[in-house]
Scaffold this motif. Structure first.
Motif, PDB file in Angstrom:
ATOM      1  N   ALA A 132      54.313  88.875 -38.888  1.00 18.88           N
ATOM      2  CA  ALA A 132      53.206  89.756 -39.262  1.00 18.88           C
ATOM      3  C   ALA A 132      52.518  90.323 -38.026  1.00 18.88           C
ATOM      4  N   ALA A 133      52.371  89.508 -36.992  1.00 21.10           N
ATOM      5  CA  ALA A 133      51.722  89.967 -35.758  1.00 21.10           C
ATOM      6  C   ALA A 133      52.521  91.081 -35.091  1.00 21.10           C
ATOM      7  N   ASP A 134      53.833  91.072 -35.287  1.00 18.20           N
ATOM      8  CA  ASP A 134      54.677  92.120 -34.710  1.00 18.20           C
ATOM      9  C   ASP A 134      54.808  93.333 -35.628  1.00 18.20           C
ATOM     10  N   GLY A 135      54.097  93.330 -36.734  1.00 17.58           N
ATOM     11  CA  GLY A 135      54.061  94.508 -37.590  1.00 17.58           C
ATOM     12  C   GLY A 135      55.039  94.523 -38.743  1.00 17.58           C
ATOM     13  N   PHE A 136      55.794  93.445 -38.933  1.00 21.92           N
ATOM     14  CA  PHE A 136      56.683  93.399 -40.092  1.00 21.92           C
ATOM     15  C   PHE A 136      55.847  93.264 -41.362  1.00 21.92           C
ATOM     16  N   LYS A 137      56.264  93.959 -42.411  1.00 18.51           N
ATOM     17  CA  LYS A 137      55.601  93.875 -43.712  1.00 18.51           C
ATOM     18  C   LYS A 137      56.417  93.073 -44.727  1.00 18.51           C
ATOM     19  N   GLY A 138      57.681  92.847 -44.416  1.00 17.29           N
ATOM     20  CA  GLY A 138      58.543  92.072 -45.295  1.00 17.29           C
ATOM     21  C   GLY A 138      59.290  91.015 -44.516  1.00 17.29           C
ATOM     22  N   VAL A 139      59.647  89.932 -45.194  1.00 12.59           N
ATOM     23  CA  VAL A 139      60.435  88.866 -44.576  1.00 12.59           C
ATOM     24  C   VAL A 139      61.539  88.431 -45.531  1.00 12.59           C
ATOM     25  N   GLU A 140      62.576  87.884 -44.942  1.00 17.28           N
ATOM     26  CA  GLU A 140      63.662  87.259 -45.680  1.00 17.28           C
ATOM     27  C   GLU A 140      64.058  86.006 -44.920  1.00 17.28           C
ATOM     28  N   PHE A 141      64.821  85.126 -45.562  1.00 12.52           N
ATOM     29  CA  PHE A 141      65.383  83.957 -44.893  1.00 12.52           C
ATOM     30  C   PHE A 141      66.496  83.424 -45.765  1.00 12.52           C
ATOM     31  N   LEU A 142      67.228  82.439 -45.235  1.00 15.42           N
ATOM     32  CA  LEU A 142      68.335  81.896 -46.019  1.00 15.42           C
ATOM     33  C   LEU A 142      67.819  81.078 -47.196  1.00 15.42           C
ATOM     34  N   PHE A 143      67.153  79.964 -46.923  1.00 13.66           N
ATOM     35  CA  PHE A 143      66.829  79.018 -47.991  1.00 13.66           C
ATOM     36  C   PHE A 143      65.373  78.558 -47.890  1.00 13.66           C
ATOM     37  N   PRO A 144      64.650  78.577 -49.002  1.00 15.68           N
ATOM     38  CA  PRO A 144      63.255  78.130 -48.998  1.00 15.68           C
ATOM     39  C   PRO A 144      63.058  76.694 -49.468  1.00 15.68           C
ATOM     40  N   TYR A 145      64.115  75.995 -49.839  1.00 12.83           N
ATOM     41  CA  TYR A 145      63.985  74.817 -50.696  1.00 12.83           C
ATOM     42  C   TYR A 145      63.452  73.571 -49.988  1.00 12.83           C
ATOM     43  N   ALA A 146      63.361  73.617 -48.662  1.00 10.87           N
ATOM     44  CA  ALA A 146      62.763  72.485 -47.938  1.00 10.87           C
ATOM     45  C   ALA A 146      61.243  72.512 -48.006  1.00 10.87           C
ATOM     46  N   PHE A 147      60.683  73.589 -48.568  1.00  9.91           N
ATOM     47  CA  PHE A 147      59.240  73.742 -48.638  1.00  9.91           C
ATOM     48  C   PHE A 147      58.826  74.040 -50.078  1.00  9.91           C
ATOM     49  N   ALA A 148      57.624  73.655 -50.424  1.00 11.29           N
ATOM     50  CA  ALA A 148      57.105  73.975 -51.750  1.00 11.29           C
ATOM     51  C   ALA A 148      56.935  75.487 -51.873  1.00 11.29           C
ATOM     52  N   ALA A 149      57.325  76.024 -53.012  1.00 12.67           N
ATOM     53  CA  ALA A 149      57.207  77.464 -53.227  1.00 12.67           C
ATOM     54  C   ALA A 149      55.760  77.924 -53.102  1.00 12.67           C
ATOM     55  N   THR A 150      54.836  77.103 -53.566  1.00 17.01           N
ATOM     56  CA  THR A 150      53.420  77.487 -53.485  1.00 17.01           C
ATOM     57  C   THR A 150      52.946  77.595 -52.039  1.00 17.01           C
ATOM     58  N   GLU A 151      53.458  76.735 -51.169  1.00 23.39           N
ATOM     59  CA  GLU A 151      53.078  76.791 -49.756  1.00 23.39           C
ATOM     60  C   GLU A 151      53.582  78.078 -49.116  1.00 23.39           C
ATOM     61  N   LEU A 152      54.819  78.439 -49.417  1.00 26.15           N
ATOM     62  CA  LEU A 152      55.367  79.678 -48.876  1.00 26.15           C
ATOM     63  C   LEU A 152      54.632  80.887 -49.438  1.00 26.15           C
ATOM     64  N   ALA A 153      54.325  80.839 -50.716  1.00 26.59           N
ATOM     65  CA  ALA A 153      53.617  81.955 -51.342  1.00 26.59           C
ATOM     66  C   ALA A 153      52.238  82.154 -50.712  1.00 26.59           C
ATOM     67  N   GLN A 154      51.586  81.060 -50.351  1.00 23.02           N
ATOM     68  CA  GLN A 154      50.280  81.178 -49.719  1.00 23.02           C
ATOM     69  C   GLN A 154      50.388  81.844 -48.358  1.00 23.02           C
ATOM     70  N   ARG A 155      51.420  81.507 -47.595  1.00 27.98           N
ATOM     71  CA  ARG A 155      51.629  82.153 -46.292  1.00 27.98           C
ATOM     72  C   ARG A 155      51.805  83.662 -46.485  1.00 27.98           C
ATOM     73  N   LEU A 156      52.637  84.023 -47.439  1.00 27.75           N
ATOM     74  CA  LEU A 156      52.882  85.441 -47.699  1.00 27.75           C
ATOM     75  C   LEU A 156      51.592  86.157 -48.077  1.00 27.75           C
ATOM     76  N   SER A 157      50.835  85.554 -48.967  1.00 27.87           N
ATOM     77  CA  SER A 157      49.600  86.164 -49.433  1.00 27.87           C
ATOM     78  C   SER A 157      48.579  86.298 -48.308  1.00 27.87           C
ATOM     79  N   ASP A 158      48.413  85.254 -47.539  1.00 27.95           N
ATOM     80  CA  ASP A 158      47.415  85.267 -46.464  1.00 27.95           C
ATOM     81  C   ASP A 158      47.708  86.342 -45.426  1.00 27.95           C
ATOM     82  N   LEU A 159      49.001  86.616 -45.206  1.00 27.64           N
ATOM     83  CA  LEU A 159      49.409  87.532 -44.146  1.00 27.64           C
ATOM     84  C   LEU A 159      49.773  88.921 -44.651  1.00 27.64           C
TER      85      LEU A 159
END
Length: 271
Positions: free
Chosen positions: A25-52
């Protein structure tokens, strides 16, 4: 210029994974992708996305036992129940992350296996996955991957991927067009953009320099030219998707990390 999404599996490895969202986000990206989210709770990842203020544009369905070398289950007879459980898990994450695209990896063809049997399993699994995803407003993507990076991968070519999508006929089943893989296997990348993007079957693009999968301004592909082609064709067919930056930063080892290698993006956006 295209909308670029940072691939957080490959970019910003100088940070812990959860800190990569803020770095992108600091570098100006508005979207992100990655291989696998399953090591983290979906709610935790969603909060990062929302906050940024970030959009999750893509992630992969569970691939089987990744650490043991598995690279997807979709083409493997006898693994259907595990495949379906993985799709259910991926769709649950997609709902929480508000992500509209899930990449379903084909898998590695077992030595000596009947390719027609693998293809039948692959198509049946994809049809089922697309049906389930349609209920959630999600697109299922399949990606041809070059056999140098992933020996034995079942799906390698753009034409084969598009034939499969056409044969199944689900409107939410699409091709993930990685220009890096396409150049290694087939070449003629600009003409393939012109050929396939207007069909409505391309759901996402990805980029990396060829041959070493570094920044797009390093290697044999002229990405400034390809971005112009993509812009032209996308405007003609009203395509509004994302281009995932799925490369290993060659300049990431120097001061500035991933950020130090982003001059290509500024040049592309200013062209």
């Amino acid at each position: 210029m295209p909308r670029f999404a940072a691939n957080l599996t490959m970019l910003y490895n100088e940070h812990a994974f959860l800190d990569r969202f803020a770095a992108a986000a600091a570098d100006g990206f508005k979207g992100v992708e990655f291989l696998f989210p399953y090591a983290f709770a979906a709610t935790e990842l969603a909060q990062r996305l929302s906050d940024l203020g970030l959009e999750q544009v893509l992630f992969n369905a569970p691939p089987g036992d990744w650490e043991a070398g598995e690279r997807g289950l979709a083409c493997l007879p006898g693994r259907e129940a595990e495949f379906r459980a993985g799709i259910a898990q991926a769709l649950a994450y997609a709902s929480t992350l508000k992500c509209q695209r899930i990449h379903v990896m084909a898998g590695l063809a077992p030595a000596g296996a009947d390719r027609l049997a693998l293809k039948a399993t692959y198509e049946a699994n994809l049809a089922w996955a697309a049906e389930q995803a349609q209920l959630c407003g999600v697109n299922v993507l399949i990606e041809p991957i070059n056999p140098r990076d992933m020996p034995g991968f079942f799906l390698n070519r753009q034409d084969e991927a598009h034939r499969i999508v056409q044969a199944i006929g689900a409107t939410n089943l699409k091709v993930q067009f990685d220009l890096y893989h396409c150049q290694i296997v087939e070449g003629d990348v600009a003409m393939k953009i012109r050929q396939y993007l207007p069909t409505g079957r391309v759901g996402h693009f990805q980029i990396a320099g060829v041959p070493m999968r570094h920044e797009p301004d390093v290697g044999e592909l002229n990405y400034r030219y390809l971005f112009n082609v993509l812009d032209e064709v996308a405007a003609e067919c009203k395509w509004q998707g994302w281009v995932g930056c799925e490369y290993r930063p060659a300049r990431g080892a120097v001061a500035g990390g991933t950020t130090a290698g982003l001059a290509w993006r500024a040049q592309a956006q200013g062209a």
